[in-house]
Design a protein around this motif. Sequence first.
Motif, PDB file in Angstrom:
ATOM      1  N   LEU A 140     -90.927 -45.891 -59.344  1.00 52.65           N
ATOM      2  CA  LEU A 140     -91.811 -45.201 -59.148  1.00 52.65           C
ATOM      3  C   LEU A 140     -90.668 -44.000 -58.174  1.00 52.65           C
ATOM      4  O   LEU A 140     -90.704 -44.200 -57.038  1.00 52.65           O
ATOM      5  N   GLY A 141     -91.020 -43.128 -58.862  1.00 56.83           N
ATOM      6  CA  GLY A 141     -90.490 -41.611 -57.404  1.00 56.83           C
ATOM      7  C   GLY A 141     -92.136 -41.059 -57.089  1.00 56.83           C
ATOM      8  O   GLY A 141     -92.274 -41.760 -56.557  1.00 56.83           O
ATOM      9  N   SER A 142     -92.064 -39.674 -57.054  1.00 61.33           N
ATOM     10  CA  SER A 142     -92.910 -38.924 -55.847  1.00 61.33           C
ATOM     11  C   SER A 142     -92.939 -37.753 -56.407  1.00 61.33           C
ATOM     12  O   SER A 142     -92.398 -37.315 -57.397  1.00 61.33           O
ATOM     13  N   LEU A 143     -94.351 -36.772 -56.058  1.00 63.22           N
ATOM     14  CA  LEU A 143     -94.563 -34.872 -56.912  1.00 63.22           C
ATOM     15  C   LEU A 143     -95.101 -34.678 -55.897  1.00 63.22           C
ATOM     16  O   LEU A 143     -96.277 -34.920 -54.618  1.00 63.22           O
ATOM     17  N   THR A 144     -94.678 -33.059 -55.210  1.00 62.43           N
ATOM     18  CA  THR A 144     -94.619 -32.745 -53.989  1.00 62.43           C
ATOM     19  C   THR A 144     -94.900 -31.500 -53.974  1.00 62.43           C
ATOM     20  O   THR A 144     -94.542 -30.706 -55.496  1.00 62.43           O
ATOM     21  N   VAL A 145     -96.386 -30.586 -53.928  1.00 62.85           N
ATOM     22  CA  VAL A 145     -96.536 -29.940 -54.620  1.00 62.85           C
ATOM     23  C   VAL A 145     -96.463 -28.798 -53.186  1.00 62.85           C
ATOM     24  O   VAL A 145     -96.931 -28.828 -52.409  1.00 62.85           O
ATOM     25  N   VAL A 146     -95.337 -27.686 -53.700  1.00 66.49           N
ATOM     26  CA  VAL A 146     -94.797 -27.067 -52.678  1.00 66.49           C
ATOM     27  C   VAL A 146     -95.436 -25.163 -53.002  1.00 66.49           C
ATOM     28  O   VAL A 146     -94.849 -24.982 -54.282  1.00 66.49           O
ATOM     29  N   GLY A 147     -95.262 -24.155 -52.224  1.00 64.76           N
ATOM     30  CA  GLY A 147     -95.251 -22.735 -51.884  1.00 64.76           C
ATOM     31  C   GLY A 147     -94.378 -22.153 -51.126  1.00 64.76           C
ATOM     32  O   GLY A 147     -94.125 -22.946 -50.063  1.00 64.76           O
ATOM     33  N   LEU A 148     -93.635 -21.196 -52.335  1.00 60.30           N
ATOM     34  CA  LEU A 148     -92.283 -20.716 -51.690  1.00 60.30           C
ATOM     35  C   LEU A 148     -92.611 -20.263 -50.308  1.00 60.30           C
ATOM     36  O   LEU A 148     -91.353 -18.890 -49.838  1.00 60.30           O
ATOM     37  N   GLY A 149     -93.794 -19.205 -50.272  1.00 62.33           N
ATOM     38  CA  GLY A 149     -94.279 -18.171 -49.307  1.00 62.33           C
ATOM     39  C   GLY A 149     -94.027 -16.936 -50.326  1.00 62.33           C
ATOM     40  O   GLY A 149     -93.225 -17.050 -51.326  1.00 62.33           O
ATOM     41  N   PRO A 150     -94.323 -15.458 -50.395  1.00 63.66           N
ATOM     42  CA  PRO A 150     -94.562 -14.534 -51.056  1.00 63.66           C
ATOM     43  C   PRO A 150     -93.410 -14.422 -50.907  1.00 63.66           C
ATOM     44  O   PRO A 150     -92.790 -12.739 -52.287  1.00 63.66           O
ATOM     45  N   GLY A 151     -91.923 -14.331 -50.395  1.00 61.23           N
ATOM     46  CA  GLY A 151     -90.920 -13.409 -50.661  1.00 61.23           C
ATOM     47  C   GLY A 151     -89.180 -13.973 -49.892  1.00 61.23           C
ATOM     48  O   GLY A 151     -88.926 -14.698 -50.150  1.00 61.23           O
ATOM     49  N   PRO A 152     -89.258 -13.571 -48.493  1.00 57.50           N
ATOM     50  CA  PRO A 152     -88.050 -14.368 -47.826  1.00 57.50           C
ATOM     51  C   PRO A 152     -87.690 -15.007 -47.854  1.00 57.50           C
ATOM     52  O   PRO A 152     -89.039 -16.156 -47.505  1.00 57.50           O
ATOM     53  N   ASP A 153     -86.959 -15.845 -47.878  1.00 58.26           N
ATOM     54  CA  ASP A 153     -86.709 -17.278 -47.295  1.00 58.26           C
ATOM     55  C   ASP A 153     -87.408 -17.453 -46.097  1.00 58.26           C
ATOM     56  O   ASP A 153     -87.541 -18.739 -45.764  1.00 58.26           O
ATOM     57  N   ARG A 154     -87.524 -16.855 -45.037  1.00 53.46           N
ATOM     58  CA  ARG A 154     -87.515 -17.078 -43.815  1.00 53.46           C
ATOM     59  C   ARG A 154     -88.929 -17.721 -43.920  1.00 53.46           C
ATOM     60  O   ARG A 154     -89.625 -17.642 -42.926  1.00 53.46           O
ATOM     61  N   TRP A 155     -89.750 -17.447 -44.947  1.00 53.76           N
ATOM     62  CA  TRP A 155     -91.479 -17.250 -44.971  1.00 53.76           C
ATOM     63  C   TRP A 155     -91.382 -18.895 -46.231  1.00 53.76           C
ATOM     64  O   TRP A 155     -92.839 -18.558 -46.488  1.00 53.76           O
ATOM     65  N   LEU A 156     -90.265 -18.929 -46.556  1.00 52.13           N
ATOM     66  CA  LEU A 156     -91.106 -20.520 -45.980  1.00 52.13           C
ATOM     67  C   LEU A 156     -90.567 -21.885 -45.331  1.00 52.13           C
ATOM     68  O   LEU A 156     -89.789 -21.564 -44.211  1.00 52.13           O
ATOM     69  N   ASP A 199     -86.941 -28.967 -46.667  1.00 51.41           N
ATOM     70  CA  ASP A 199     -86.528 -30.577 -46.511  1.00 51.41           C
ATOM     71  C   ASP A 199     -87.062 -31.171 -48.061  1.00 51.41           C
ATOM     72  O   ASP A 199     -85.960 -32.075 -48.636  1.00 51.41           O
ATOM     73  N   VAL A 200     -88.155 -31.037 -48.946  1.00 52.73           N
ATOM     74  CA  VAL A 200     -88.486 -31.447 -49.886  1.00 52.73           C
ATOM     75  C   VAL A 200     -87.689 -31.058 -51.734  1.00 52.73           C
ATOM     76  O   VAL A 200     -87.557 -31.751 -51.633  1.00 52.73           O
ATOM     77  N   VAL A 222     -92.809 -40.021 -62.820  1.00 52.84           N
ATOM     78  CA  VAL A 222     -93.659 -41.722 -63.193  1.00 52.84           C
ATOM     79  C   VAL A 222     -92.185 -42.865 -63.675  1.00 52.84           C
ATOM     80  O   VAL A 222     -91.980 -43.640 -63.763  1.00 52.84           O
ATOM     81  N   SER A 223     -91.282 -41.590 -63.971  1.00 54.77           N
ATOM     82  CA  SER A 223     -89.232 -42.335 -64.733  1.00 54.77           C
ATOM     83  C   SER A 223     -89.041 -42.176 -63.126  1.00 54.77           C
ATOM     84  O   SER A 223     -87.724 -42.310 -63.663  1.00 54.77           O
ATOM     85  N   GLY A 224     -89.610 -42.051 -62.604  1.00 51.18           N
ATOM     86  CA  GLY A 224     -88.557 -42.540 -61.146  1.00 51.18           C
ATOM     87  C   GLY A 224     -87.736 -41.567 -60.086  1.00 51.18           C
ATOM     88  O   GLY A 224     -87.336 -41.078 -59.868  1.00 51.18           O
ATOM     89  N   ARG A 225     -88.382 -39.809 -60.828  1.00 50.78           N
ATOM     90  CA  ARG A 225     -87.658 -38.512 -60.106  1.00 50.78           C
ATOM     91  C   ARG A 225     -88.515 -38.303 -59.046  1.00 50.78           C
ATOM     92  O   ARG A 225     -89.806 -38.587 -59.193  1.00 50.78           O
ATOM     93  N   LYS A 226     -88.017 -37.461 -58.210  1.00 48.68           N
ATOM     94  CA  LYS A 226     -88.044 -37.019 -56.974  1.00 48.68           C
ATOM     95  C   LYS A 226     -88.602 -35.593 -56.992  1.00 48.68           C
ATOM     96  O   LYS A 226     -87.728 -34.378 -57.749  1.00 48.68           O
ATOM     97  N   VAL A 227     -89.717 -35.366 -57.113  1.00 44.75           N
ATOM     98  CA  VAL A 227     -90.510 -33.762 -58.292  1.00 44.75           C
ATOM     99  C   VAL A 227     -90.805 -32.906 -57.256  1.00 44.75           C
ATOM    100  O   VAL A 227     -91.800 -33.465 -56.272  1.00 44.75           O
TER     101      VAL A 227
END
Length: 260
Positions: free
Chosen positions: A4-20, A26-27, A71-76
């Motif tokens: 089994l893989g895993s599923l992580t729901v993430v938000g990138l922030g509204p704009g630049p990388d430094r708001w991530l 890491d995810v 379900v197919s084993g991917r880390k999503v």
Amino acid sequence: MSALGSLTVVGLGPGPDRWLTPEVADVLAGATDLVGYGPYLDRIPQSFHRRHGSDNRVELSRARLALDLAVSGRKVALVSGGDPGVFAMASALFEALESGDDPAWAEVPVRVCPGVSAMLAAAARVGAPLGHDFCVLSLSDNLKPWEVVLKRLRLAAEADFVIALYNPISKARPWQLGAALDTLRSMKDPATPVVLARAVGRHDEDITIATLADCDPATADMRTLVLIGSSQTRLLPRKGTDGLGDVWVYTPRSYTAEVP
Ligand code: SAH
């Protein structure tokens, strides 16, 4: 059957990388598959993952795809802009899970990571408009009737909340912001500060501070976050060379008006 893989729901922030957040970075680095709206995936540097970009209107099928891959084993990583729980993919994922269309989905380890939501970035740009009680509405009537939007706006104005509006306008919904402002004008002081924060954190960021009386809905587009003050929200002169204007907008910590 693969592990089994895993599923992580993430938000990138509204704009630049430094708001991530570092957690989300890491995810993304550990994911084998990224699923999300194409322009959001474009913000993530190419790496050794597979990308499954899609149109903005197919949230539920995107969530199902993410579950199938896990379900197919991917880390999503299932990717939203801003925070994934604010008008975004986390709820779509739980709707898919609740539907139980595939019993295998229930076994997938799911995690939700927070992100910086657009209203927080917009508020920080202009000062501290959300410093006291506020409420948040999406102006989109794609997923709820317009009457519900109007009722909530009226009650929010009556309760004297600061109001943050997501999804204020789009090509398919050109009149809703104007109608919402008209409703608020009929109930609130015309001098109430209004902030139209477009593309916060992006190269074409544009922030307009207006009053409810003179605020022009044509200034907004689908990448704009609108903040409408309470009776307590006020302006302060702003000094500085950061090019972000000459006033602060803030709402004090104490509420001193009469009970609305
Ligand atoms: N999950 C996202 C919101 C998705 S709804 C979040 O937490 O921010 C999409 C709406 O978010 C847009 O219509 C706009 O109102 C707002 N938005 C997203 N990014 C923005 C940005 N960089 N600047 C201003 N508003 C933004």
